[in-house]
Design a protein around this motif. Structure first.
Motif, PDB file in Angstrom:
ATOM      1  N   LEU A  55       0.110   9.462  -0.787  1.00 49.91           N
ATOM      2  CA  LEU A  55      -1.071   8.789  -1.315  1.00 49.91           C
ATOM      3  C   LEU A  55      -2.151   8.625  -0.249  1.00 49.91           C
ATOM      4  CD1 LEU A  55       0.377   5.918  -3.565  1.00 49.91           C
ATOM      5  CD2 LEU A  55      -0.579   8.119  -4.271  1.00 49.91           C
ATOM      6  N   VAL A  80       4.980  11.878  -5.910  1.00 49.21           N
ATOM      7  CA  VAL A  80       4.321  11.081  -4.877  1.00 49.21           C
ATOM      8  C   VAL A  80       5.378  10.596  -3.894  1.00 49.21           C
ATOM      9  CG1 VAL A  80       3.181   8.874  -4.422  1.00 49.21           C
ATOM     10  CG2 VAL A  80       2.330  10.371  -6.239  1.00 49.21           C
ATOM     11  N   THR A  82       5.438   8.299  -0.590  1.00 47.16           N
ATOM     12  CA  THR A  82       4.503   7.405   0.070  1.00 47.16           C
ATOM     13  C   THR A  82       5.177   6.216   0.735  1.00 47.16           C
ATOM     14  OG1 THR A  82       2.546   5.996  -0.340  1.00 47.16           O
ATOM     15  CG2 THR A  82       4.185   6.161  -2.098  1.00 47.16           C
ATOM     16  N   SER A  93       0.067   6.229  -9.803  1.00 42.03           N
ATOM     17  CA  SER A  93       0.568   7.587  -9.587  1.00 42.03           C
ATOM     18  C   SER A  93       1.029   8.221 -10.887  1.00 42.03           C
ATOM     19  CB  SER A  93       1.731   7.568  -8.583  1.00 42.03           C
ATOM     20  OG  SER A  93       1.323   7.059  -7.340  1.00 42.03           O
TER      21      SER A  93
END
Length: 226
Positions: A55, A80, A82, A93
């Motif tokens: 991210l 994602v 992160t 997301s």
């Protein structure tokens, strides 16, 4: 069957370690990109089976990249990966098209399981976030406080925020509103300051919680002055 993978992370050491782990676990070929431009270029050339996207890409927004990847390759599962492990980040997301949300603190088994689940067409979430996410989706929190914050924005700032919610990049926002990229950046900076948040992701999440939707944009026929 081996799966090809695109890793997008602006930290070279993290990306290198992740690539080595995945190659050692049977993935391949594994491609690494450190910016949105590089990621989009490699994605077009390599056509990976799965992508992982951080991210926080320095000055760039991982959610914007995620939307761009999904727009160009709708069938590409993008996970994602992160360090921002919050319910808001996970929801944003998923709304941007992520097929999974994996904290960087996850175990190797969870990381591999999440990527493989995405490749099979499933959605993977960390166990400790699943309950809160379902609760938020089924029983949204009252938006009154956030609506008051949104009301502090100018008409143009609300318009820019609406386009951020819609998923447009800063450059596309400038094109849509016929304003310069620097002007867009100034508006975004003011939006973050007024809303008391530190990143575009948080501003979009707050706007969604306040009930803002893409079709709520004030932009129709007339355009406000920047």
């Amino acid at each position: 069957m081996s799966l090809s993978l695109l890793i997008v992370d602006d930290h070279e050491g993290v990306a290198r370690a992740l690539a080595e782990l995945l190659r050692g676990s049977g993935f391949g070929p594994v491609h690494v990109a450190h910016s949105s431009t590089d990621a989009l270029g490699q994605s077009r050339r390599a056509r990976p089976d799965v992508a992982t996207v951080d991210l926080d890409l320095g000055d760039e927004d991982g959610l914007e990249l995620l939307r761009s990847l999904r727009a160009e390759q709708p069938h590409l599962p993008a996970v994602v990966l992160t360090a921002t492990c919050t319910v808001d980040a996970a929801l944003a997301s998923l709304r941007a098209g992520a097929a999974g949300f994996i904290p960087k603190s996850a175990s190797s088994d969870d990381l591999l399981g999440g990527i493989r689940a995405a490749a099979r067409g499933h959605t993977w979430l960390p166990l400790d976030l699943t309950g809160p996410i379902v609760t938020r989706l089924m029983e949204p929190e009252p938006p009154n406080d956030w609506e008051e914050l949104i009301a502090t924005l100018s008409a143009r700032e609300r318009e820019v925020l609406g386009l951020m919610v819609e998923g447009l990049s800063r450059r596309d926002i400038g094109t849509t509103l016929s304003i310069s990229l620097n002007t867009v950046r100034t508006h975004v900076k003011n939006i973050l300051s007024k809303l008391g948040v530190h990143a575009s992701l948080e501003a979009v999440s707050l706007a969604l919680r306040a009930g803002m939707r893409p079709d709520d944009r004030t932009r129709r026929v007339e355009r406000a002055r920047p």
